[in-house]
Structure formats: C-alpha cells, structure tokens
Design a protein around this motif. Structure first.
Motif, mmCIF file in Angstrom:
data_model
loop_
_atom_site.group_PDB
_atom_site.id
_atom_site.type_symbol
_atom_site.label_atom_id
_atom_site.label_comp_id
_atom_site.label_asym_id
_atom_site.label_seq_id
_atom_site.Cartn_x
_atom_site.Cartn_y
_atom_site.Cartn_z
ATOM 1 N N ALA A 191 -0.745 1.253 20.544
ATOM 2 C CA ALA A 191 -0.007 0.398 19.618
ATOM 3 C C ALA A 191 -0.234 0.778 18.157
ATOM 4 C CB ALA A 191 -0.401 -1.071 19.823
ATOM 5 N N VAL A 192 -1.199 1.671 17.901
ATOM 6 C CA VAL A 192 -1.543 2.039 16.526
ATOM 7 C C VAL A 192 -0.482 2.963 15.937
ATOM 8 C CG1 VAL A 192 -3.254 3.191 15.064
ATOM 9 C CG2 VAL A 192 -4.006 1.746 16.962
ATOM 10 N N LEU A 193 -0.036 2.655 14.725
ATOM 11 C CA LEU A 193 0.962 3.494 14.058
ATOM 12 C C LEU A 193 0.361 4.866 13.739
ATOM 13 C CD1 LEU A 193 2.760 1.081 11.545
ATOM 14 C CD2 LEU A 193 3.344 1.631 13.895
ATOM 15 N N PRO A 194 1.207 5.882 13.621
ATOM 16 C CA PRO A 194 0.706 7.243 13.385
ATOM 17 C C PRO A 194 0.244 7.477 11.951
ATOM 18 C CG PRO A 194 3.091 7.249 13.457
ATOM 19 C CD PRO A 194 2.668 5.862 13.849
ATOM 20 N N PHE A 195 0.342 6.469 11.104
ATOM 21 C CA PHE A 195 -0.130 6.589 9.720
ATOM 22 C C PHE A 195 -0.902 5.332 9.343
ATOM 23 C CE2 PHE A 195 4.315 5.087 9.519
ATOM 24 C CZ PHE A 195 4.141 3.849 8.911
ATOM 25 N N ALA A 196 -1.681 5.436 8.282
ATOM 26 C CA ALA A 196 -2.397 4.288 7.720
ATOM 27 C C ALA A 196 -1.806 3.993 6.344
ATOM 28 C CB ALA A 196 -3.889 4.606 7.614
ATOM 29 N N ILE A 197 -2.327 2.962 5.676
ATOM 30 C CA ILE A 197 -1.940 2.738 4.287
ATOM 31 C C ILE A 197 -3.192 2.524 3.452
ATOM 32 C CG2 ILE A 197 0.285 1.726 4.930
ATOM 33 C CD1 ILE A 197 -0.847 -1.021 4.012
ATOM 34 N N ASP A 198 -3.118 2.952 2.201
ATOM 35 C CA ASP A 198 -4.131 2.637 1.204
ATOM 36 C C ASP A 198 -3.651 1.415 0.437
ATOM 37 O OD1 ASP A 198 -5.527 4.849 1.961
ATOM 38 O OD2 ASP A 198 -5.149 6.006 0.135
ATOM 39 N N SER A 199 -4.442 0.353 0.433
ATOM 40 C CA SER A 199 -4.043 -0.878 -0.241
ATOM 41 C C SER A 199 -3.852 -0.650 -1.739
ATOM 42 C CB SER A 199 -5.105 -1.951 -0.024
ATOM 43 O OG SER A 199 -4.830 -3.090 -0.824
ATOM 44 N N GLY A 248 0.816 -1.210 0.000
ATOM 45 C CA GLY A 248 0.000 0.000 0.000
ATOM 46 C C GLY A 248 0.842 1.249 0.000
ATOM 47 N N LEU A 249 0.161 2.379 0.074
ATOM 48 C CA LEU A 249 0.805 3.682 0.114
ATOM 49 C C LEU A 249 0.535 4.324 1.464
ATOM 50 C CD1 LEU A 249 -0.289 5.050 -3.399
ATOM 51 C CD2 LEU A 249 1.854 3.899 -2.812
ATOM 52 N N VAL A 250 1.564 4.866 2.072
ATOM 53 C CA VAL A 250 1.419 5.520 3.375
ATOM 54 C C VAL A 250 0.522 6.749 3.237
ATOM 55 C CG1 VAL A 250 2.640 6.844 5.148
ATOM 56 C CG2 VAL A 250 3.620 4.724 4.286
ATOM 57 N N ARG A 251 -0.423 6.868 4.169
ATOM 58 C CA ARG A 251 -1.288 8.053 4.221
ATOM 59 C C ARG A 251 -1.285 8.603 5.638
ATOM 60 N NH1 ARG A 251 -4.631 8.981 0.241
ATOM 61 N NH2 ARG A 251 -4.136 11.094 0.941
ATOM 62 N N ASN A 252 -0.974 9.861 5.760
ATOM 63 C CA ASN A 252 -0.924 10.519 7.075
ATOM 64 C C ASN A 252 -2.250 11.220 7.340
ATOM 65 O OD1 ASN A 252 2.018 10.104 7.913
ATOM 66 N ND2 ASN A 252 2.249 10.959 5.860
ATOM 67 N N PRO A 298 -13.192 -5.351 -1.078
ATOM 68 C CA PRO A 298 -13.169 -3.964 -1.531
ATOM 69 C C PRO A 298 -12.235 -3.763 -2.740
ATOM 70 C CG PRO A 298 -12.839 -4.112 0.841
ATOM 71 C CD PRO A 298 -12.651 -5.485 0.297
ATOM 72 N N LEU A 299 -12.525 -2.751 -3.534
ATOM 73 C CA LEU A 299 -11.725 -2.455 -4.712
ATOM 74 C C LEU A 299 -10.434 -1.768 -4.299
ATOM 75 C CD1 LEU A 299 -11.520 -2.345 -7.821
ATOM 76 C CD2 LEU A 299 -12.642 -0.112 -7.711
ATOM 77 N N GLY A 300 -9.312 -2.474 -4.474
ATOM 78 C CA GLY A 300 -8.021 -1.907 -4.100
ATOM 79 C C GLY A 300 -7.474 -0.966 -5.155
ATOM 80 N N GLY A 301 -6.432 -0.254 -4.790
ATOM 81 C CA GLY A 301 -5.780 0.649 -5.730
ATOM 82 C C GLY A 301 -6.606 1.871 -6.080
ATOM 83 N N THR A 302 -7.309 2.424 -5.104
ATOM 84 C CA THR A 302 -8.195 3.560 -5.387
ATOM 85 C C THR A 302 -7.661 4.884 -4.840
ATOM 86 O OG1 THR A 302 -9.468 2.958 -3.404
ATOM 87 C CG2 THR A 302 -10.290 2.156 -5.520
ATOM 88 N N THR A 303 -6.379 4.934 -4.520
ATOM 89 C CA THR A 303 -5.807 6.193 -4.037
ATOM 90 C C THR A 303 -5.815 7.225 -5.159
ATOM 91 O OG1 THR A 303 -4.356 5.005 -2.521
ATOM 92 C CG2 THR A 303 -3.787 7.285 -3.010
ATOM 93 N N ARG A 304 -6.334 8.394 -4.866
ATOM 94 C CA ARG A 304 -6.360 9.472 -5.857
ATOM 95 C C ARG A 304 -5.094 10.310 -5.718
ATOM 96 N NH1 ARG A 304 -11.826 9.603 -3.971
ATOM 97 N NH2 ARG A 304 -13.351 9.170 -5.613
ATOM 98 N N LEU A 305 -4.300 10.316 -6.753
ATOM 99 C CA LEU A 305 -3.098 11.152 -6.757
ATOM 100 C C LEU A 305 -3.449 12.489 -7.386
ATOM 101 C CD1 LEU A 305 -0.378 8.552 -7.779
ATOM 102 C CD2 LEU A 305 -0.858 9.470 -5.512
#
Length: 233
Positions: free
Chosen positions: A179-187, A136-140, A194-201
């Motif tokens: 324990a939760v990381l300060p960022f998430a990821i978009d698969s 995935g891609l890191v999302r803050n 769910p439909l992956g790869g939907t990050t809007r650049l």
C-alpha cells in the motif's frame, strides 16, 4: 622516429583525440541537460501544490515528479517514527519519517519526512501539527549505495542510515508494504520539532569541469603529437 612510424603515430593520436573530443562534447550536452533539469526543479517548488492522487498519476505516467509540491490529506494511525541520520546547518541529528494513511487514494500509505530533529531532542513520537493537510515536496528516494547502504540500522536508538522507500516501509508499514506509495514527501509545514521545510535544493553539476578536462586532454595530446612530429623532421 622513422618515416614509417609517422602514419601510425598520426592514426593513434587522431583516434585518441577524436575519442576525447567526443567525451567532451557529451559532457557539454549533459551540462545543458542538467541546467535545464535544475531550472525546472527550482521553478516547480514555487508552484501551487497538487493532490497526492494527481502526483501519483503523473509518476505512473512516467513524468518527473521530483520536488513537485503536493498536499496530502489523511491521518497518522501509528505514532511510530523512524529516525534517519542526517545533518542540518552543521548540527548532527536525524530526519523523522512517519507513515500517513491517505484519504485519497483511499487506504494508500505515504511516507512523510516531517523534518529535522537535533540529536539531543529525539523522542519516540512527536506532536502533530494543527493543519488540515500535510504539504510537502515529492522525493523519489531510491535504494542508496555506498556507506548508507552498508550500515545496518541501530535498533537500540531507532536510527536508520538510508531514506530508501523499501527500508522505511519495512520499518513503518510492516505487512502493508504493497500500500506504500513509490515516493515520499518532505514536509514544508513551518513546524519547529521536527523542523519542517529543510529540503536542500542543491544540485551537483560538475559537467563543465568534466568537459574542460576532456577537451584539455585532447589539446594536450595534439600538442605532444605535434612536438614529436617536429622532432622527427
């Protein structure tokens, strides 16, 4: 206009024009910064994924990690998901978030945006993909403002209106928020539901318009001042 008022007009107009030109130049600088940021982000998404541990180390060192490709190894201890309202290609639905317990850093929890689900296909849980690692891609995702922050969660439909890490951690990792990381990821996995790869650049970049506005106001004020001085003789 009297002779004595001309110096005052010139002083006030000159000061105002200087301020407007300064604001315009600042927006040009912001434009250059934004274009550089966009270029780096677009180049970053095509890089080879790094481990979550490396991404976390970069984030803690103050490095910009937005859209950094990562590979996460771990498991989903709970099938619970959180639906966050959103749209994709004109369809209303939600983005499905789930908490992953990582192998490394051991015991840490990563919030994963698994992708988009149309409103008529929501479920309480979704089948996990057959993959050795989640990519995935890191999302803050920080605290959201405006309407997203004001609308309360819909408990009846398990629907949220914010991607805030803090809010999602309350929903998906109660009692384990530390324990939760300060960022998430978009698969970025090519899943269908769910439909992956939907990050809007997509990056909003209105700095050129702002710069032209400030410069235009400066030019207009200079013109008005010139006309007034001409009329006064």
């Amino acid at each position: 206009m009297t002779l004595s008022s001309k110096p005052l007009l010139l002083t006030l107009s000159g000061a105002a024009i200087l301020v407007l030109l300064t604001l315009g130049t600042w927006q040009v600088q912001r434009l250059q910064w934004k274009e550089d940021l966009i270029a780096k982000a677009e180049a970053r998404v095509d890089a080879a994924p790094v481990s979550i541990a490396e991404a976390l180390g970069r984030a803690e060192a103050g490095e910009d990690t937005e859209y950094l490709p990562v590979s996460a190894v771990g498991g989903f201890e709970s099938p619970d998901v959180a639906h966050v309202f959103g749209t994709w290609e004109g369809r209303a639905g939600a983005y499905v978030f789930q908490a992953m317990t990582l192998d490394e850093p051991e015991g840490r929890i990563l919030l994963v945006n698994r992708g988009f689900v149309p409103q008529d296909q929501w479920a309480e849980s979704y089948e996990l993909p057959d993959a050795e690692a989640f990519t995935g891609l890191v999302r803050n995702y920080g605290p959201e403002r405006g309407l997203s922050a004001a609308v309360a969660p819909d408990a009846g439909s398990n629907l949220l209106f914010t991607r805030s890490i803090e809010v999602l951690a309350d929903e998906l990792a109660p009692g384990r928020k530390d324990a939760v990381l300060p960022f998430a990821i978009d698969s970025t996995l090519p899943t269908e539901l769910p439909l992956g790869g939907t990050t809007r650049l997509e990056f909003r970049n209105a700095h050129l318009g702002y710069a032209l506005t400030w410069y235009g106001l400066a030019l207009g004020l200079a013109g008005v001042t010139f006309v007034l001085l001409r009329k006064s003789g």
